[in-house]
Design a protein around this motif. Sequence first.
Motif, short mmCIF file in Angstrom:
data_model
loop_
_atom_site.label_atom_id
_atom_site.label_comp_id
_atom_site.label_asym_id
_atom_site.label_seq_id
_atom_site.Cartn_x
_atom_site.Cartn_y
_atom_site.Cartn_z
N LEU A 181 0.81 -1.22 0.00
CA LEU A 181 0.00 0.00 0.00
C LEU A 181 0.84 1.27 0.00
O LEU A 181 0.39 2.32 -0.46
N ASP A 186 -3.06 8.06 -2.28
CA ASP A 186 -4.39 8.07 -1.70
C ASP A 186 -5.46 7.85 -2.76
O ASP A 186 -6.38 7.05 -2.58
N LEU A 189 -5.94 4.30 -3.89
CA LEU A 189 -6.54 3.36 -2.93
C LEU A 189 -7.98 3.02 -3.30
O LEU A 189 -8.45 1.92 -3.03
N ILE A 198 -6.92 -3.83 1.33
CA ILE A 198 -7.25 -3.23 2.63
C ILE A 198 -8.10 -4.20 3.45
O ILE A 198 -7.84 -4.42 4.65
N GLU A 209 -4.43 4.06 5.66
CA GLU A 209 -5.39 3.46 4.73
C GLU A 209 -6.78 3.34 5.37
O GLU A 209 -7.79 3.64 4.74
#
Length: 392
Positions: A181, A186, A189, A198, A209
């Motif tokens: 990650l 951002d 994600l 996640i 996260e």
Amino acid sequence: MRFLYLFFLFVSVPFIQAQNQFVPDDTPYTTALENAKTQGKPLFVMLYADWCPHCNLMKKEVFSDPAVLAFLNKNYVCVWKNIEKEEGTALKNKFNTKSLPTFLFIDPSNETLLYALKGELKKEAFMAEVNASLNPKLQLPYLEKEFLADPGNSVKFFNYLNTLKKGKDRTDLSVPTHIYLNTQSDAQLISETNWRVIANGVTDIKSREFQYVLSHEKEFAAVASQSRIDRKIESIVSESLRPYVDNLDTTNYYKQREVTKSVRLQKIDSMVFKFDLTLAERTEKWQFYKKVTLDNAQKLVWNDASALKDIGQTYLKHISDTESLKKSISWVKHAIELNDSYDGNLLLARLYNKIKDKKSALQYARDAKEIAKEMNWNPKEVDALLTELNTK
């Protein structure tokens, strides 16, 4: 002749059963390790406990099969360790084992973990995994090396993660998850792939996260679903608090509780509330129980009749001051407004009896008696209470 036949039958049946019964070989671990080095084989270790039903089923249904043991003994040096004995405890700690049974496949030259499995498996599934464990390209060291050489590659990450989680708990997946990650911005994600990352591997409630998920729930719900987001929130709260509750570790529970409560969502507050009550009950911290319920019962479980009655039962048994008992009475009254019930009316009668309000106690005891009569239930408990009240 008939007598001799029956005699041999009774003798032979236990003998056959004994032959088919698996008995773990308690060879010392260091001896097995040296034997594996000498024979050029990996080491197979089963960690178990006598009280573990899944371990016992594996012994009965998988390891009692001679073909399974023949395959294991051909390809591995095998040992079986009870985690409640010295060597088993040491191996459990060494390999951070949290589930039983656990199966470890170890390179004896350096004690590197090649493969691991946890939990009960049927024979076919177990043998498929045992075969996979012999393939160097399916083993953890190879998969980890491939992933670390290209840590932003989601395919290589999932190849490693999916094998790792066969034998490890979610908290053990955190390190490779965050390595992956950290290669993602951002904005990146918010994708189906990264949501899966996640959901599978993020366990830290304060992590970048998870905090990003909380602040962008709608965007993540669009690529996953709101129910999946909710399940992740529930699981991360549980994983943060449950171990401390299970171990009655109040010091660390209260520390982690503050971290969890810093995420200001009602769904998290509701989960923390339930953990608070469980810990208070198990540690018999009734003042803490009272404070938590007085502060939050009406806010968090006001529409849950069962929860309100459970709290009322605890007050009946463990809380003595009249003002708090009156508060619990108001909760149980609301519970029977939501769902008029025999147990709710009986509980109210007992709570009123505890604060010496005989008139109200009689009223609710009679209501409970009437419900029992309508439902054709045994009124023994309420009859005993009515007898007590009428003799006062």
